[in-house]
Design an enzyme around this catalytic site. Sequence first.
Site, PDB file in Angstrom:
ATOM      1  N   ASP A  51       0.799  -1.138   0.144  1.00 51.62           N
ATOM      2  CA  ASP A  51      -0.006   0.067   0.045  1.00 51.62           C
ATOM      3  C   ASP A  51       0.982   1.329   0.115  1.00 51.62           C
ATOM      4  O   ASP A  51       2.083   1.304   0.058  1.00 51.62           O
ATOM      5  CB  ASP A  51      -0.794   0.039   1.323  1.00 51.62           C
ATOM      6  N   TYR A 111       6.630  -9.900   6.921  1.00 49.26           N
ATOM      7  CA  TYR A 111       6.650  -8.181   7.090  1.00 49.26           C
ATOM      8  C   TYR A 111       7.288  -7.864   8.464  1.00 49.26           C
ATOM      9  O   TYR A 111       6.984  -8.907   9.571  1.00 49.26           O
ATOM     10  CB  TYR A 111       4.778  -8.008   7.130  1.00 49.26           C
TER      11      TYR A 111
END
Length: 263
Positions: A51, A111
Amino acid sequence: MRYIISLAYDGSAFSGWQVQPGQPTVQGSVEAALRTLLKEEITLVGAGRTDTGVNALEYFAHFDTDAPIAYEPRDFIYKLNAITPREIVIFDVFPTRADFHARFDATARSYTYFLHTAEDPFVARHSWLYKAPLDFEKMNEAAALIPGRRDFSCFEKTGGSNVTSICDVTEAFWAPYTPGLWQVGGDMPEQDGRTYWYFRITADRFLRNMVRAVVGSLIEVGRGKEDPSWIGDLISSGTRSDAGESVPGHALFLSKIRYSSLK
């Protein structure tokens, strides 16, 4: 002929990975550089979307060309880095098998989310400053309830288009660390307790906004608003509106992608 490109990027300058009309994106920037050098239409297929503002320490994509790349690999990488924005670094470009797929062949992704609890101008760009007291022991107790193969729709952005919300999470934990500049530059100012933390989560796939929602929910536990067991209840029967708020994207990194083979 199919090629793999490996790269890293600072997401602060981009509206995410995926091409968007009128917006600066990582995919759009790298595709433009490849088209300039190869003199043909190039479309990158990435390992996944990140994003706006989200970073990548390791990222892979593939693309097809009409003919083998004529440049020497070292020269080609040099030229690519010369014409892509400085927030992007190309590490390698190499041929692969015709059926390789950067997204679907990935077996796991990790992540990492960075958080600091006291002012520090040297980490602020890529770490979230959170000054309120946090109980990281309870946050890790809660994080231990996350791994497993299950429905994680409670952490999925509303309106997501995934066919399934099932993910297989293999690790989720908080750990303290010392930033690199402090390791080599001098004595770190004294703080009450640990100042720098990261959250690591690994899974076969992730839902849109999932990691930021997970971190936001763990923060609710750390600040004492919820018990650690609440995370397990969320996963079992909660909805996105029940979970914590999404944390800022600038501190999130796609840090590792694993493949059984890149050739």
